[in-house]
Design a protein around this motif. Structure first.
Motif, PDB file in Angstrom:
ATOM      1  N   GLN A   1       4.010   8.615  13.480  1.00 43.33           N
ATOM      2  CA  GLN A   1       3.465   7.171  13.832  1.00 43.33           C
ATOM      3  C   GLN A   1       3.577   6.133  13.063  1.00 43.33           C
ATOM      4  O   GLN A   1       3.503   4.965  13.318  1.00 43.33           O
ATOM      5  CB  GLN A   1       1.878   7.359  14.227  1.00 43.33           C
ATOM      6  N   GLN A   2       3.219   6.403  11.568  1.00 40.93           N
ATOM      7  CA  GLN A   2       3.282   5.365  10.496  1.00 40.93           C
ATOM      8  C   GLN A   2       4.745   4.779  10.655  1.00 40.93           C
ATOM      9  O   GLN A   2       4.900   3.595  10.394  1.00 40.93           O
ATOM     10  CB  GLN A   2       2.958   5.892   9.160  1.00 40.93           C
ATOM     11  N   LYS A   3       5.880   5.550  10.659  1.00 38.10           N
ATOM     12  CA  LYS A   3       7.090   4.985  10.846  1.00 38.10           C
ATOM     13  C   LYS A   3       7.537   4.185  12.026  1.00 38.10           C
ATOM     14  O   LYS A   3       7.936   3.055  11.799  1.00 38.10           O
ATOM     15  CB  LYS A   3       8.189   6.109  10.478  1.00 38.10           C
ATOM     16  N   LEU A   4       6.623   4.518  13.301  1.00 42.17           N
ATOM     17  CA  LEU A   4       6.950   3.802  14.493  1.00 42.17           C
ATOM     18  C   LEU A   4       6.223   2.614  14.274  1.00 42.17           C
ATOM     19  O   LEU A   4       7.006   1.313  14.555  1.00 42.17           O
ATOM     20  CB  LEU A   4       6.096   4.553  15.393  1.00 42.17           C
ATOM     21  N   ARG A   5       4.965   2.585  13.596  1.00 42.72           N
ATOM     22  CA  ARG A   5       4.495   1.238  13.262  1.00 42.72           C
ATOM     23  C   ARG A   5       5.143   0.365  12.485  1.00 42.72           C
ATOM     24  O   ARG A   5       4.856  -0.795  12.587  1.00 42.72           O
ATOM     25  CB  ARG A   5       2.858   1.332  12.710  1.00 42.72           C
ATOM     26  N   SER A   6       5.800   0.758  11.527  1.00 42.15           N
ATOM     27  CA  SER A   6       6.567  -0.102  10.514  1.00 42.15           C
ATOM     28  C   SER A   6       7.653  -0.910  10.999  1.00 42.15           C
ATOM     29  O   SER A   6       8.275  -1.621  10.357  1.00 42.15           O
ATOM     30  CB  SER A   6       6.769   0.791   9.237  1.00 42.15           C
ATOM     31  N   ILE A   7       8.349  -0.273  12.116  1.00 40.42           N
ATOM     32  CA  ILE A   7       9.555  -1.139  12.611  1.00 40.42           C
ATOM     33  C   ILE A   7       8.968  -1.978  13.802  1.00 40.42           C
ATOM     34  O   ILE A   7       8.073  -2.053  14.215  1.00 40.42           O
ATOM     35  CB  ILE A   7      10.368  -0.074  13.323  1.00 40.42           C
ATOM     36  N   ASN A   8       9.918  -2.998  14.081  1.00 43.24           N
ATOM     37  CA  ASN A   8       9.535  -4.151  15.029  1.00 43.24           C
ATOM     38  C   ASN A   8      10.738  -3.954  16.045  1.00 43.24           C
ATOM     39  O   ASN A   8      11.950  -3.638  15.702  1.00 43.24           O
ATOM     40  CB  ASN A   8       9.614  -5.276  14.345  1.00 43.24           C
ATOM     41  N   GLU A   9      10.471  -4.860  17.156  1.00 38.46           N
ATOM     42  CA  GLU A   9      11.364  -5.047  18.135  1.00 38.46           C
ATOM     43  C   GLU A   9      12.428  -5.939  17.636  1.00 38.46           C
ATOM     44  O   GLU A   9      12.135  -6.900  17.167  1.00 38.46           O
ATOM     45  CB  GLU A   9      10.765  -5.655  19.324  1.00 38.46           C
ATOM     46  N   GLY A  10      13.752  -5.539  17.693  1.00 42.53           N
ATOM     47  CA  GLY A  10      14.834  -6.021  17.330  1.00 42.53           C
ATOM     48  C   GLY A  10      15.283  -5.715  16.134  1.00 42.53           C
ATOM     49  O   GLY A  10      16.632  -5.983  15.846  1.00 42.53           O
ATOM     50  N   ASP A  11      14.852  -4.640  15.398  1.00 39.76           N
ATOM     51  CA  ASP A  11      15.234  -3.895  14.312  1.00 39.76           C
ATOM     52  C   ASP A  11      16.532  -3.239  14.976  1.00 39.76           C
ATOM     53  O   ASP A  11      16.523  -2.738  15.734  1.00 39.76           O
ATOM     54  CB  ASP A  11      14.226  -3.178  13.609  1.00 39.76           C
ATOM     55  N   THR A  12      17.605  -2.930  13.836  1.00 34.90           N
ATOM     56  CA  THR A  12      18.603  -2.113  14.142  1.00 34.90           C
ATOM     57  C   THR A  12      18.625  -1.088  13.181  1.00 34.90           C
ATOM     58  O   THR A  12      18.170  -0.977  12.243  1.00 34.90           O
ATOM     59  CB  THR A  12      19.928  -2.956  14.103  1.00 34.90           C
ATOM     60  N   PHE A  13      19.222   0.153  13.654  1.00 34.15           N
ATOM     61  CA  PHE A  13      19.347   1.545  12.841  1.00 34.15           C
ATOM     62  C   PHE A  13      20.622   2.071  13.311  1.00 34.15           C
ATOM     63  O   PHE A  13      21.134   2.047  14.598  1.00 34.15           O
ATOM     64  CB  PHE A  13      18.222   2.383  13.140  1.00 34.15           C
ATOM     65  N   SER A  14      20.998   2.966  12.535  1.00 36.81           N
ATOM     66  CA  SER A  14      22.212   3.978  12.802  1.00 36.81           C
ATOM     67  C   SER A  14      21.455   5.490  13.214  1.00 36.81           C
ATOM     68  O   SER A  14      20.152   5.335  12.713  1.00 36.81           O
ATOM     69  CB  SER A  14      23.114   4.219  11.651  1.00 36.81           C
ATOM     70  N   GLY A  15      22.251   6.040  13.927  1.00 36.34           N
ATOM     71  CA  GLY A  15      21.460   7.247  14.321  1.00 36.34           C
ATOM     72  C   GLY A  15      22.703   8.238  14.889  1.00 36.34           C
ATOM     73  O   GLY A  15      23.660   7.949  15.002  1.00 36.34           O
ATOM     74  N   ALA A  16      22.131   9.415  15.523  1.00 41.66           N
ATOM     75  CA  ALA A  16      22.984  10.418  16.124  1.00 41.66           C
ATOM     76  C   ALA A  16      22.298  10.918  17.423  1.00 41.66           C
ATOM     77  O   ALA A  16      21.287  10.925  17.667  1.00 41.66           O
ATOM     78  CB  ALA A  16      23.308  11.466  15.032  1.00 41.66           C
TER      79      ALA A  16
ATOM     80  N   VAL B   1      25.818   6.474  16.431  1.00 43.87           N
ATOM     81  CA  VAL B   1      25.700   5.441  17.242  1.00 43.87           C
ATOM     82  C   VAL B   1      24.899   4.341  16.390  1.00 43.87           C
ATOM     83  O   VAL B   1      24.078   4.665  15.383  1.00 43.87           O
ATOM     84  CB  VAL B   1      24.812   5.506  18.389  1.00 43.87           C
ATOM     85  N   HIS B   2      24.826   2.938  16.942  1.00 40.74           N
ATOM     86  CA  HIS B   2      24.281   1.882  16.301  1.00 40.74           C
ATOM     87  C   HIS B   2      23.396   1.462  17.409  1.00 40.74           C
ATOM     88  O   HIS B   2      23.593   1.217  18.293  1.00 40.74           O
ATOM     89  CB  HIS B   2      25.169   1.066  15.749  1.00 40.74           C
ATOM     90  N   CYS B   3      22.153   1.300  17.014  1.00 43.66           N
ATOM     91  CA  CYS B   3      20.889   0.875  18.138  1.00 43.66           C
ATOM     92  C   CYS B   3      20.149  -0.192  17.601  1.00 43.66           C
ATOM     93  O   CYS B   3      19.902  -0.360  16.407  1.00 43.66           O
ATOM     94  CB  CYS B   3      20.106   2.234  18.306  1.00 43.66           C
TER      95      CYS B   3
END
Length: 558
Positions: A490-505, A539-541
């Motif tokens: 939840q702390q990680k979730l709170r630290s991101i914002n709408e519009g941020d981009t991340f790599s993932g699988a 993927v990139h999201c």
């Protein structure tokens, strides 16, 4: 003799009780039968502050120690909120809550005209004020610092005949000798009536109105009503047709037309009940902490906030304050609205039974069938002919707990007792009558030591929310490691914002969407929109939303 001694005791506190030197004290407001506790934070008494102000009501939220300021007074205000007190305003606080509580006894913090006169004569440099002027926002309270000024008060005024005078806190000290006050002055104080209400009902031409206490020349409500009831900062007025309406003594306006056939005010219970013919409506309840008002507009009921804005549209046949917030009724159907004015059960039920005010689970009847439902109409037990029993209700609670566990949601819990000798912490669910135990080996050593050394810093911080599930035997299972993982997530979730981009699988695939595990460990869902992907594809999201769950948008590879 007992009354005389009590009055003398009150007088001692009224002139010598220096609130700025106290570590904690309790005041009482007679007009609505409420107690208010105050305590100074000294940097070391957080546990005492917490237990003293919360007073067993775990719905009251008290900040952590690092949010408090040393040397300041704290209180739980009339809306159930933790607040800091400005000691410059302590006289206003006393005037609104004029009884100090000493060993369970309520002592009035005011005295009469004769005592005020004696103080001015014998202690040069001090001044006195009176409660009606302090409480009246339409006038400026005078500081009466001479006998000549005091005697300008008309002889027949309540300023002379009632106990309404107070000594500002900065003049209170232990040098004022009560035993030197003449007996005739003491007797006059004992004979005077205590003034505790800011407003008073007056009569003119056999009809009733309302004015500020002691201010005859400026009525708030003209004397044109058969009866008047004052309850806190609200009034209920009865017209010539024997019908009642609710009136605000703050906003000076009617909340309803004259529609109620009877009004019952119960200050000791913090409740006001109205009757709409044979329908009982709770207009106000001590649980109403948002300050909303039930209003009638265009023939229908709604909810209005203190700014005059509708928080619930006026389309209901009636609305009544309830244990959960508000019960609404329209076209023969019931619903529940929470204290924020938001629906927790839609207005679709023939009947709703709130078994536990804290619980998010209810008995509900729909189309003449009974079932068990949760907040936002979630069905825990199918609707059948018979009212569900306690066993069904217990199964619904277990289902709720396991549902939260699958969602990685913590559940509110309360520490009841810590047995240090046996290494057992006795717990209960805050919103359910369900108990469980945590053993010493269920917790890391440093966490257990922190919990047992300080209830508030340790137990409250680590165990106010718990990761729990119910096994097949109905036994609650506690996991501290799950709690840590979920809180970290939840702390990680709170630290991101709408519009941020991340790599993932790609973590999991369905025909329409992909579950993606981002580089920071968060998992979100992304619509495929025709794109072909495989498990473990990189993927990139981009973050689209994180309100209820993490929603992603697949971006072209970069």
């Amino acid at each position: 003799m007992e009354t005389r001694n009590k009055k003398i005791g009150e007088l001692k506190y009224a002139v010598n009780f220096d609130f700025t030197k106290l570590k904690k004290f309790e005041l009482y407001r007679r007009k609505d039968n409420r107690f208010f506790r105050f305590i100074v934070y000294d940097g070391k008494n957080y546990d005492d502050l917490y237990s003293y102000l919360q007073d067993g009501d775990d719905e009251i939220k008290i900040p952590q120690e690092n949010k408090l300021k040393v040397g300041f007074v704290y209180n739980i205000n009339g809306k159930g909120c933790f607040t800091k007190i400005d000691m410059h305003n302590i006289d206003m606080i006393i005037s609104g809550n004029p009884y100090v509580v000493v060993n369970g006894e309520k002592l009035f913090q005011a005295f009469n005209f004769e005592v005020a006169k004696w103080l001015l004569l014998n202690y040069p440099g001090i001044s006195v004020k009176n409660l009606p002027e302090i409480n009246n926002n339409m006038v400026s309270a005078k500081s009466y610092d001479s006998v000549e000024m005091l005697e300008q008060v008309p002889v027949g005024s309540c300023f002379r005949t009632h106990n309404i005078w107070i000594l500002p806190n900065r003049f209170r000290n232990n040098e004022i000798r009560i035993d030197q006050i003449p007996d005739e002055v003491i007797e006059s104080c004992i004979a005077s009536e205590d003034c505790y209400q800011e407003f008073e009902v007056f009569t003119g031409n056999s009809l009733k109105g309302i004015r500020m206490y002691g201010f005859e020349e400026a009525p708030i409500v003209e004397a044109r009503y058969k009866d008047v009831i004052i309850d806190n900062y609200r009034a209920y007025l009865k017209n010539e047709n024997d019908l009642w309406a609710e009136y605000s003594l703050i906003n000076h306006k009617f909340y309803t037309d004259f529609i109620y056939t009877n009004i019952e005010a119960h200050p000791s219970e913090g409740k006001t009940v109205a009757y709409l013919n044979d329908i009982k409506i709770v207009l106000h309840d001590k649980r109403d902490i948002k300050g909303y008002n039930i209003v009638l507009k265009d023939g229908f009921f709604g909810l209005e906030n203190g700014k005059g804005e509708l928080v619930l549209e006026n389309i209901y046949d009636w609305i009544s304050a309830s244990e959960k917030g508000y019960e609404v009724f329209k076209n023969g159907k019931y619903g529940l609205v929470n204290k924020e004015g938001k629906f927790i059960l839609s207005c679709i039920y023939d009947q709703i039974i709130v078994k536990n005010p804290l619980s998010p689970i209810y008995y509900a009847c729909k189309d003449n069938l009974w079932g068990i439902v949760g907040d936002y109409d979630f069905i825990y037990s199918d609707f059948k002919d018979e009212l569900p029993n306690d066993e069904n209700y217990e199964k619904a609670i277990n289902q709720y707990i396991n549902q939260k566990y699958k969602q990685h949601r913590l559940i509110d819990t309360v520490v009841q007792f810590i047995d240090k000798k046996k290494g057992i912490i006795y717990m209960k669910l805050k919103n359910f009558d369900k108990e469980f135990r945590i053993k010493k080996h269920d917790l890391p050593d440093n966490i257990y030591n922190d919990i047992t050394s300080s209830y508030v810093r340790g137990a409250l911080y680590h165990l106010s929310k718990s990761a729990l599930k119910v096994d097949d035997k109905g036994i609650l299972k506690f996991s501290y490691s799950d709690r840590v993982k979920w809180m970290d997530y939840q702390q990680k979730l709170r630290s991101i914002n709408e519009g941020d981009t991340f790599s993932g699988a790609v973590y999991k695939l369905t025909p329409k969407e992909a579950l993606v595990k981002l580089e920071n460990g968060l998992i979100g869902s992304a619509e495929l929109n025709g794109k072909v992907l495989n498990i473990d594809d990189s993927v990139h999201c981009q973050v689209i939303s994180k309100s209820h769950k993490l929603i992603l948008k697949l971006l072209e590879s970069v």
